[in-house]
Design a protein around this motif. Structure first.
Motif, mmCIF file in Angstrom:
data_model
loop_
_atom_site.group_PDB
_atom_site.id
_atom_site.type_symbol
_atom_site.label_atom_id
_atom_site.label_comp_id
_atom_site.label_asym_id
_atom_site.label_seq_id
_atom_site.Cartn_x
_atom_site.Cartn_y
_atom_site.Cartn_z
ATOM 1 N N MET A 37 20.159 27.145 62.172
ATOM 2 C CA MET A 37 20.977 27.795 63.318
ATOM 3 C C MET A 37 21.543 26.880 64.020
ATOM 4 N N ARG A 38 21.840 25.603 63.744
ATOM 5 C CA ARG A 38 22.165 24.572 64.849
ATOM 6 C C ARG A 38 23.371 24.900 65.252
ATOM 7 N N ASP A 39 24.319 25.320 64.523
ATOM 8 C CA ASP A 39 26.079 25.354 64.724
ATOM 9 C C ASP A 39 26.020 26.517 65.776
ATOM 10 N N THR A 40 25.399 27.797 65.699
ATOM 11 C CA THR A 40 25.618 28.837 66.431
ATOM 12 C C THR A 40 24.738 28.411 68.030
ATOM 13 N N LEU A 41 23.491 27.856 67.533
ATOM 14 C CA LEU A 41 22.644 27.597 68.844
ATOM 15 C C LEU A 41 23.931 26.345 69.918
ATOM 16 N N SER A 42 24.407 25.603 69.147
ATOM 17 C CA SER A 42 25.174 24.511 70.331
ATOM 18 C C SER A 42 26.128 25.466 70.840
ATOM 19 N N LEU A 43 26.817 26.456 70.454
ATOM 20 C CA LEU A 43 27.603 27.326 71.339
ATOM 21 C C LEU A 43 26.700 28.085 72.136
ATOM 22 N N TRP A 44 25.596 28.478 72.053
ATOM 23 C CA TRP A 44 24.897 29.060 72.844
ATOM 24 C C TRP A 44 24.625 28.160 74.139
ATOM 25 N N LEU A 45 24.217 26.870 73.849
ATOM 26 C CA LEU A 45 24.085 25.945 74.915
ATOM 27 C C LEU A 45 25.226 25.460 75.587
ATOM 28 N N GLN A 46 26.305 26.016 75.555
ATOM 29 C CA GLN A 46 27.758 25.944 76.430
ATOM 30 C C GLN A 46 27.906 27.243 76.901
ATOM 31 N N ASN A 47 26.964 28.214 76.991
ATOM 32 C CA ASN A 47 27.045 29.519 77.596
ATOM 33 C C ASN A 47 26.307 29.695 78.623
ATOM 34 N N GLY A 48 26.719 30.050 79.792
ATOM 35 C CA GLY A 48 25.854 30.123 80.948
ATOM 36 C C GLY A 48 24.665 31.060 80.871
ATOM 37 N N PRO A 49 24.896 32.666 80.454
ATOM 38 C CA PRO A 49 23.690 33.471 80.210
ATOM 39 C C PRO A 49 22.959 32.989 79.107
ATOM 40 N N LYS A 50 23.344 32.629 77.912
ATOM 41 C CA LYS A 50 22.444 32.173 77.091
ATOM 42 C C LYS A 50 21.603 30.835 77.134
ATOM 43 N N THR A 51 22.372 29.948 78.055
ATOM 44 C CA THR A 51 21.648 28.598 78.143
ATOM 45 C C THR A 51 20.493 28.806 79.558
ATOM 46 N N ALA A 52 20.956 29.784 80.357
ATOM 47 C CA ALA A 52 19.934 29.968 81.495
ATOM 48 C C ALA A 52 18.683 30.740 80.978
#
Length: 526
Positions: free
Chosen positions: A342-357
């Protein structure tokens, strides 16, 4: 009470105990979702409803107001006097009604003027908050009832983990569920509470059966029923004059004041401080399952929770050291493979405020069951509280003083680990300090004190944020500048410092009073 060896009750069944845990934990899941899901909507509430940071803080801060002035104590007395079944229905229903009022208020049902909407939503949050904390006490008390003498710390950790799962999903998915609007996200969160109340009704059937079995055992063994004493305020005085209980109650205040209020602002901090986004790129960053992105994203968090359970439960069942090591290696390999896929999708999550928080409660999903199992097997509860307090300090310094995104990630993970360590050690420790028949009052007292810290910091962070950015508020609201979160987050470091001090005092008091907080579950000090 002597243990009956001639027959067994439902709580002697491993399968039934864990079914009950899931049924009870449903309310923890939904109420924590509703408590924390606003954090992912702060920017949307400013743009759609016109709320300021102070008004946002006021809305979430007033959630605690009734509890600050004794509602949880009243709930604890009702719990001890009328039982957890009636208390759960009464206060769970109150939370559900409050949630519905918040949803109607946000939709302009009572009036579309901003002040009317805000005040109506505050009223609903007050009602919700009045039920929320007593529901938590009910759930905790139910877990003690069914698991005391068995895997209590692990069960309590999993129960707390369900609450954190609700927090993580509420933070991460509310923007997606609302699809750019506030009211649909609130309506969904309110509906969850109603559904989990139905789960609690099913639990009641199990609990009635258990009470009948225990009563039958007592009669068969010629044991007298243990009569419940009426609540007396002298019981409360005894609690707060017990130094160990006082230290752990104050630790509950300072530690949670450094965590829960921060969670409400964490997505907005990441957006403003590190340039993260509120929304994922169009058509990217979602996991789709059965045609639904929300269901797919939800299952990611559920999967992580299951991995956390696997890490804590499966190796402990192996009889040899080699077997335990092999179990750890297999689980870790599967976990790594899942994350890598899931690395590609999770890398986008780690640039998103609610997902990263959501890394904050995500840490608890992974680590709370593990730490709960550790406390069961090894003890060291007071020492773990000290370690968790140090991690709290590191997290807030990383997220306030420095502007390095890597340190920011480490700070969020540290806060998630601390958020696992301290509760996994704290709540079973209370059961060692306080007699079981007074646990309802004890937990209620702790939650009451905790709400003073939460209420002040929920509102205080928003007020200080506006004050610290006073000269630039117009430019910030016009999208020309970003909030500076340095001062509001840095003030939370004080909570960690005080928590360390209280943890040391608790450890010292335990050596004197011999409750065995540093010992494994079931082992008593000599």
């Amino acid at each position: 009470m002597k243990k009956d060896t001639s027959g067994k009750t439902w709580k002697d069944s491993v399968a039934l105990r864990w079914v009950v845990l899931i049924l009870v934990s449903g309310l923890m899941f939904s109420t924590y979702w509703f408590q924390d899901f606003f954090s992912g909507l702060k920017g949307l509430m400013e743009s759609e409803l016109g709320f300021t940071s102070e008004e946002f803080g006021r809305l979430i801060g007033f959630t605690t107001i009734a509890n600050m002035f004794g509602m949880i104590i009243v709930g604890g007395i009702i719990l001890d006097k009328w039982g957890l079944r009636l208390a759960g229905l009464l206060f769970g229903g109150l939370a559900a009604v409050g949630a519905v009022i918040v949803a109607l208020g946000s939709a302009g049902f009572f009036g579309e003027d901003k002040s009317v909407m805000l005040n109506t939503m505050i009223l609903g949050r007050i009602m919700f908050g009045s039920g929320l904390e007593v529901v938590c006490v009910v759930c905790t008390r139910a877990v003690v009832k069914w698991f005391k003498g068995y895997e209590l710390a692990l069960a309590m950790a999993i129960n707390v983990g369900f609450g954190r799962l609700g927090t993580a999903l509420g933070m991460a998915l509310s923007v997606d569920i609302g699809k750019g609007f506030v009211t649909p996200a609130i309506s969904f969160a309110a509906t969850l509470i109603g559904l989990t109340l139905i789960m609690f009704l099913i639990y009641i059937v199990f609990d009635i059966k258990l009470d009948r079995q225990v009563k039958g055992q007592n009669a068969g063994n010629n044991l007298e029923e243990e009569e419940e004493e009426d609540f007396r305020f002298s019981d409360l005085i005894k609690l707060i004059t017990n130094s160990s209980f006082l230290y752990i109650a104050l630790l509950c205040v300072t530690f949670y004041a450094g965590v829960f209020p921060f969670i409400q602002y964490a997505p907005d901090l990441l957006v403003n401080k590190f340039g993260f986004s509120y929304n994922l790129p169009e058509g990217q960053g979602n996991f789709i399952l059965f045609g639904s992105t929300n269901f797919g994203n939800t299952m990611v968090y559920v999967g992580l929770f299951i991995f956390g359970l696997a890490f804590s439960m499966i190796p402990s069942k192996r009889k040899t050291a080699a077997g335990k090591m092999l179990a750890y290696l297999v689980i870790f390999a599967v976990f790594y493979a899942a994350i890598y896929s899931m690395r590609d999708t999770l890398s986008l999550w780690l640039q998103n405020g609610p997902k990263t928080a959501s890394l904050i409660p995500l840490g608890t999903i992974l680590f709370t069951p593990i730490f709960g199992n550790y406390v069961d097997k090894k003890g060291k509860a007071a020492s773990l509280m000290i370690l968790g307090s140090f991690l709290l300090i590191f997290a807030h310094i990383s997220l306030s003083v420095f502007n390095n995104v890597i340190l920011g990630y480490l700070g969020l993970v540290s806060l998630g680990v601390a958020f696992s360590l301290v509760p996994a050690a704290m709540w079973p420790s209370v059961a060692k300090i306080v007699a079981e028949k007074r646990l309802g009052t004890a937990y209620a007292t702790m939650f009451t004190l905790q709400n003073w810290g939460l209420g002040l910091f929920f509102w205080g962070i928003g007020a200080v944020l506006d004050l610290a950015n006073k000269q630039n508020l117009e430019a910030i609201r016009a999208g020309e500048m970003m909030y500076d979160y340095t001062i509001p987050v840095l003030m939370l470091v004080v909570c960690g410092v005080v928590s360390i001090f209280l943890s040391f005092l608790l450890k010292k008091a335990d050596r004197r009073q011999k409750y065995g907080l540093e010992l494994p579950s079931g082992q008593k000090p000599e």
